[in-house]
Each structure stands twice: as C-alpha cells, then as structure tokens.
Design a protein around this motif. Structure first.
Motif, PDB file in Angstrom:
ATOM      1  N   ILE A   3     101.025 -93.785  41.618  1.00  0.00           N
ATOM      2  CA  ILE A   3     100.474 -92.445  41.499  1.00  0.00           C
ATOM      3  C   ILE A   3      99.803 -92.065  42.822  1.00  0.00           C
ATOM      4  N   ILE A   4     100.060 -90.870  43.282  1.00  0.00           N
ATOM      5  CA  ILE A   4      99.516 -90.430  44.560  1.00  0.00           C
ATOM      6  C   ILE A   4      97.992 -90.326  44.466  1.00  0.00           C
ATOM      7  N   GLU A   5      97.332 -90.927  45.420  1.00  0.00           N
ATOM      8  CA  GLU A   5      95.870 -90.866  45.473  1.00  0.00           C
ATOM      9  C   GLU A   5      95.412 -89.867  46.538  1.00  0.00           C
ATOM     10  N   VAL A   6      94.337 -89.163  46.228  1.00  0.00           N
ATOM     11  CA  VAL A   6      93.721 -88.222  47.168  1.00  0.00           C
ATOM     12  C   VAL A   6      92.281 -88.671  47.362  1.00  0.00           C
ATOM     13  N   PRO A   7      91.985 -89.388  48.437  1.00  0.00           N
ATOM     14  CA  PRO A   7      90.634 -89.945  48.639  1.00  0.00           C
ATOM     15  C   PRO A   7      89.575 -88.857  48.756  1.00  0.00           C
ATOM     16  N   SER A   8      88.356 -89.198  48.364  1.00  0.00           N
ATOM     17  CA  SER A   8      87.236 -88.276  48.491  1.00  0.00           C
ATOM     18  C   SER A   8      86.923 -88.029  49.963  1.00  0.00           C
ATOM     19  N   VAL A   9      86.507 -86.819  50.259  1.00  0.00           N
ATOM     20  CA  VAL A   9      86.118 -86.454  51.623  1.00  0.00           C
ATOM     21  C   VAL A   9      84.614 -86.651  51.765  1.00  0.00           C
ATOM     22  N   GLU A  10      84.204 -87.383  52.771  1.00  0.00           N
ATOM     23  CA  GLU A  10      82.786 -87.629  53.000  1.00  0.00           C
ATOM     24  C   GLU A  10      82.103 -86.343  53.459  1.00  0.00           C
ATOM     25  N   ALA A  11      80.972 -86.046  52.861  1.00  0.00           N
ATOM     26  CA  ALA A  11      80.246 -84.822  53.196  1.00  0.00           C
ATOM     27  C   ALA A  11      79.614 -84.926  54.585  1.00  0.00           C
ATOM     28  N   THR A  12      79.659 -83.825  55.327  1.00  0.00           N
ATOM     29  CA  THR A  12      78.974 -83.747  56.618  1.00  0.00           C
ATOM     30  C   THR A  12      77.501 -83.420  56.374  1.00  0.00           C
ATOM     31  N   GLU A  13      76.701 -83.472  57.432  1.00  0.00           N
ATOM     32  CA  GLU A  13      75.279 -83.143  57.292  1.00  0.00           C
ATOM     33  C   GLU A  13      75.095 -81.690  56.860  1.00  0.00           C
ATOM     34  N   VAL A  14      75.923 -80.795  57.392  1.00  0.00           N
ATOM     35  CA  VAL A  14      75.842 -79.389  56.989  1.00  0.00           C
ATOM     36  C   VAL A  14      76.172 -79.250  55.508  1.00  0.00           C
ATOM     37  N   GLU A  15      77.214 -79.934  55.071  1.00  0.00           N
ATOM     38  CA  GLU A  15      77.604 -79.856  53.661  1.00  0.00           C
ATOM     39  C   GLU A  15      76.543 -80.450  52.748  1.00  0.00           C
ATOM     40  N   LYS A  16      75.855 -81.463  53.235  1.00  0.00           N
ATOM     41  CA  LYS A  16      74.763 -82.039  52.443  1.00  0.00           C
ATOM     42  C   LYS A  16      73.632 -81.036  52.256  1.00  0.00           C
ATOM     43  N   ARG A  17      73.329 -80.262  53.297  1.00  0.00           N
ATOM     44  CA  ARG A  17      72.280 -79.247  53.169  1.00  0.00           C
ATOM     45  C   ARG A  17      72.703 -78.169  52.175  1.00  0.00           C
ATOM     46  N   ILE A  18      73.988 -77.803  52.208  1.00  0.00           N
ATOM     47  CA  ILE A  18      74.496 -76.825  51.242  1.00  0.00           C
ATOM     48  C   ILE A  18      74.401 -77.387  49.827  1.00  0.00           C
TER      49      ILE A  18
ATOM     50  N   VAL B 282      75.984 -69.403  49.102  1.00  0.00           N
ATOM     51  CA  VAL B 282      75.094 -70.437  49.633  1.00  0.00           C
ATOM     52  C   VAL B 282      75.666 -70.998  50.929  1.00  0.00           C
ATOM     53  N   THR B 283      74.836 -71.020  51.974  1.00  0.00           N
ATOM     54  CA  THR B 283      75.181 -71.701  53.221  1.00  0.00           C
ATOM     55  C   THR B 283      74.120 -72.768  53.483  1.00  0.00           C
ATOM     56  N   GLU B 284      74.236 -73.446  54.610  1.00  0.00           N
ATOM     57  CA  GLU B 284      73.232 -74.466  54.961  1.00  0.00           C
ATOM     58  C   GLU B 284      71.886 -73.836  55.301  1.00  0.00           C
ATOM     59  N   TYR B 285      71.831 -72.487  55.378  1.00  0.00           N
ATOM     60  CA  TYR B 285      70.575 -71.808  55.688  1.00  0.00           C
ATOM     61  C   TYR B 285      69.912 -71.178  54.470  1.00  0.00           C
ATOM     62  N   GLY B 286      70.520 -71.346  53.299  1.00  0.00           N
ATOM     63  CA  GLY B 286      69.846 -70.847  52.115  1.00  0.00           C
ATOM     64  C   GLY B 286      70.757 -70.214  51.091  1.00  0.00           C
ATOM     65  N   ILE B 287      70.137 -69.490  50.167  1.00  0.00           N
ATOM     66  CA  ILE B 287      70.810 -68.924  49.011  1.00  0.00           C
ATOM     67  C   ILE B 287      70.671 -67.399  49.025  1.00  0.00           C
TER      68      ILE B 287
END
Length: 432
Positions: free
Chosen positions: A184-199, A390-395
């Motif tokens: 079965i084809i696997e699609v690995p998880s993408v590691e979050a960047t620091e910007v994505e973590k703030r979001i 929502v961005t890394e600068y707020g809501i």
C-alpha cells in the motif's frame, strides 16, 4: 450461492483485466492510497491497441508508465482528475491532463450524471466467507462507482486493511477480480516548520474541549496536533484520516464521546498516510469509512456541535476571498472538500471554519495576503462564507464583519514587510 465458486468464475489475471478495457472507455480508478497499483502499473501494455481511454483519477501517488502515452488528442489515454496530486499536476502543466471542478460531496454524483462510466477499478481486501470485500481506505466516490459503472473490477490485495462503515461490497456486485500483492502506498507526515508551529499554536486557541475537528494533511495540520495535548474529549469527522489523528486518539485527546453523529467513532471518507495509520484502521470498529457524499455533506457536517474545520490556503485578499487551489489561472490542486467542510463547520452550533496560511512565501518576498486576488484566480471560499484566517502573526475573525473591519484585521496578521503596502492599497480601494 457458492461465493467461492463465483469468485473463481470472476477471477482473471492482469492480461484478462486489461482485455476488458476498450477504446474510448471512461475508466474511474480509486483515490489515493486505494488506487489499484497493479492495474495502473500495467495499463501502458494496451497502448498499441486502444485510443482515447479516459482515465478519471484523484491523487495519483506513483509514477506510472502510462503517463507517457497521455495526451489530449489521438493518444492511447487521456486523463482528468478531481484533485491534482504531484503527477497529475505535472501532466496538467504540460497540457495533457485536465481538472474537474467539484465539491467533494458531489464529485461522484456529478460525474455519473455528466459522463457514462464504463469501468471502475478499485482496490479491496480478500473476500470473506460470506462473499464480502472491504473497499478499505477510500469511499470518496468508490462505492457510488461500484453501483453505477458498467463493469466493476476489484484488485484484491492481501495487504489492504479491512475497514468498517459503508465499505462492504458483495461478490455479486463485482464483474471481475484479480489478485495483487502490491504494498500500500505510504505518504509520510510532513514535519512542521517553526512558522507552521506558530500557526498551529494560534489555531489551538480556537479549539474548545468537546469540539469535533477536521484536519487536512501537511505541516500546519501536523503542527496543530502537537498543540492539542491539553484538550479534552475531541472528536473526528473528516474527509481524510491521517497519522496525526492516531496520535491524538492514542493519547486520549480524541475520545469521540461528545459528537452528535457517530458517538464514539472516528469518521472519515478516506485514509492516507503511513503503515502506522493503516495498521491502526485495520479491523478497528472505532473507525468508520463512509461515502464522500455523506461525510462531506455540509448539512451532515453541521450536525456535530462545535465542529471545527481547518484547511490551508495559498492566498486571501483584503475582502476575504480565499484562493486555495491555483496560482492565478494555473490549477495547482483542487477544491476537494475544503468548501464542504468549511460551510458545514460554520453552520454548526458553536462551529468554526478556519483557514490557515503562511503570511508570506519565497523568503518573505511575496505576501499571501493581497489587496485583491488576480482576476484569473479561482475562488475556493467566497468572502461571504469566510470565518477565521490564521497566520503566524495572529487570528483574523471575518465572519459578519464589514469590508473595513476585514481589511484592518487581515493587515494586522500580514507579514510586517507588507503591512504599509496593504494599508496604502486598501485606502486606494476605499476599504479603509
């Protein structure tokens, strides 16, 4: 009926399956991790005897030989897709493939009404003693095609997980089967960047205990999962089930006990991720896979109180128009279930529709918040439907707000490099 004998009568080898495909057939193949890998890997073998076989796909996940023989005219194969994955996108950019505008909940019914489906090829588990297969990892349109295609072919793969819900198909509903042992084809998880973590951290503030959530795939959804660890009694009602959801379930954050629909169950239309995810859903009665036209129906989604839909976007303008699928007129992905889930969440009692996005791209040289979307852009969520951005600068909470309020809130969460420019343009447009 002796189901074993019927299975034997319908059992073909791959050559026999390919012989059932004729010139100008419309052939629908199952989505994502449910795609029939052996069938697609051998499809090119009929290139010299067919013309215009139209493959209708969604999220193809491998490099198949038949791609070399796809074109718009006088070619063995043509291709249309409900959602452009990497390979379909490459063919689209070459002018060889086309896109089907759709909302996921209506994808199958709209296609059936607009084009006669000659053949459906899907993937299934081995047949049980009562003659039933499980369609395993996807029901976005697959079950509808089983019920409407002239010829139904199942690639029976011993590696596919057995799932519950509406996934069962009886041998009497199938015209031909062939056997495969493809992984079965696997699609690995993408590691979050620091910007994505703030979001993700900002979005977690909007999710209350007892909420039912829908998450997509990618760095931002993965980041959100990390910030939900203090939440209680979350539920899942989602078009796509991902590995991050398994983590939330195993940590006791998702219990599904507060849901209004399918209490105690995780509900999805398809599953795509890694072996960890596939092993989790295998014979797991707490997970139910249902048709896309049910799971993504906004009126069904809205029946879960505190429904929260979280999706990503490429750009938003100062009036709130959201473009999540194209760069100008160039189709990049597709609408998928974004508008379905967003509308359902907004209609839900206490619900929220959230669009997450980086404030800028290409090393902060391009703002994703723009004065107005380019005229040729495709609108994924109309401004009258938008709720949270929502961005890394707020809501920015836009629902019910006037144009002036919207522009000011969006400028406030834009990248600082572009705020003066956006303010200047907003004044020229009489928005502020």
């Amino acid at each position: 009926m002796d189901v074993k004998e019927e299975y034997k009568r319908k059992l073909l080898d791959i050559e026999g399956v390919l012989n059932r495909i004729k010139s100008f057939d419309n052939v629908v193949v199952a989505l994502g991790a449910s795609q029939p890998v052996s069938f697609l890997s051998n499809l090119h073998l009929i290139k010299d005897r067919v013309q215009g076989v139209n493959i209708i796909s969604c999220l193809l996940l491998k490099e198949y030989e038949f791609y070399k023989y796809i074109d718009r005219e006088n070619a063995p194969f043509t291709l249309e897709s409900w959602y452009l994955g990497n390979f379909e996108r490459a063919l689209y950019k070459q002018g060889k493939a086309t896109y089907i505008p759709n909302n996921l909940h209506a994808a199958s019914t709209d296609k059936i009404q607009s084009k006669h489906v000659n053949v459906f090829v899907g993937t299934a588990t081995p047949m049980d003693r009562n003659g039933y297969f499980s369609l395993s990892l996807g029901l976005v349109y697959e079950k509808d095609m089983v019920e409407n295609a002239d010829i139904v072919i199942l690639e029976v793969n011993e590696n596919t997980p057995k799932t519950f819900g509406d996934t069962h198909v009886h041998i009497s509903e199938v015209d031909y089967v062939f056997e495969s042992k493809e992984p079965i084809i696997e699609v690995p998880s993408v590691e979050a960047t620091e910007v994505e973590k703030r979001i993700g951290e900002f979005i977690s503030e909007l999710i209350e205990d007892g909420s039912t959530i829908q998450l997509g795939i990618g760095g931002i959804p993965n980041a959100i999962s990390k910030f939900l660890e203090g939440k209680k009694d979350l539920g899942i009602h989602t078009e796509m089930m991902t590995e991050g959801m398994v983590d939330l379930i195993e940590k006791g954050i998702v219990t599904n006990t507060k849901k209004n629909l399918f209490k105690g169950k995780t509900v999805a239309a398809f599953v795509m991720g890694t072996k960890k995810l596939y092993d989790y859903v295998d014979e797991n009665i707490s997970v139910e896979i249902h048709r896309g036209k049910f799971v993504n129906d906004p009126y069904v989604v809205s029946q879960n109180e505190k429904m929260v839909s979280i999706n990503t976007s490429l750009a938003v303008d100062l009036t709130g128009q959201v473009c999540s699928e194209s760069f100008g007129f160039e189709q990049y992905t597709g609408t998928g279930g974004q508008l379905d889930m967003h509308r359902g969440a907004v209609m839900s009692k206490g619900g929220k529709g959230i669009i997450a996005m980086r404030s800028s791209v290409k090393n902060d040289t391009i703002s994703t918040i723009v004065p107005m979307l380019p005229l040729e852009s495709f609108i994924t969520i109309p401004r009258q439907d938008v709720d949270y951005i929502v961005t890394e600068y707020g809501i920015a909470h836009l629902r019910g707000k006037n144009l002036r309020e919207r522009a000011l809130e969006l400028i406030n969460i834009a990248h600082p490099n572009f705020r003066d420019y956006l303010s200047s343009e907003a004044k020229k447009m009489n928005l502020i």
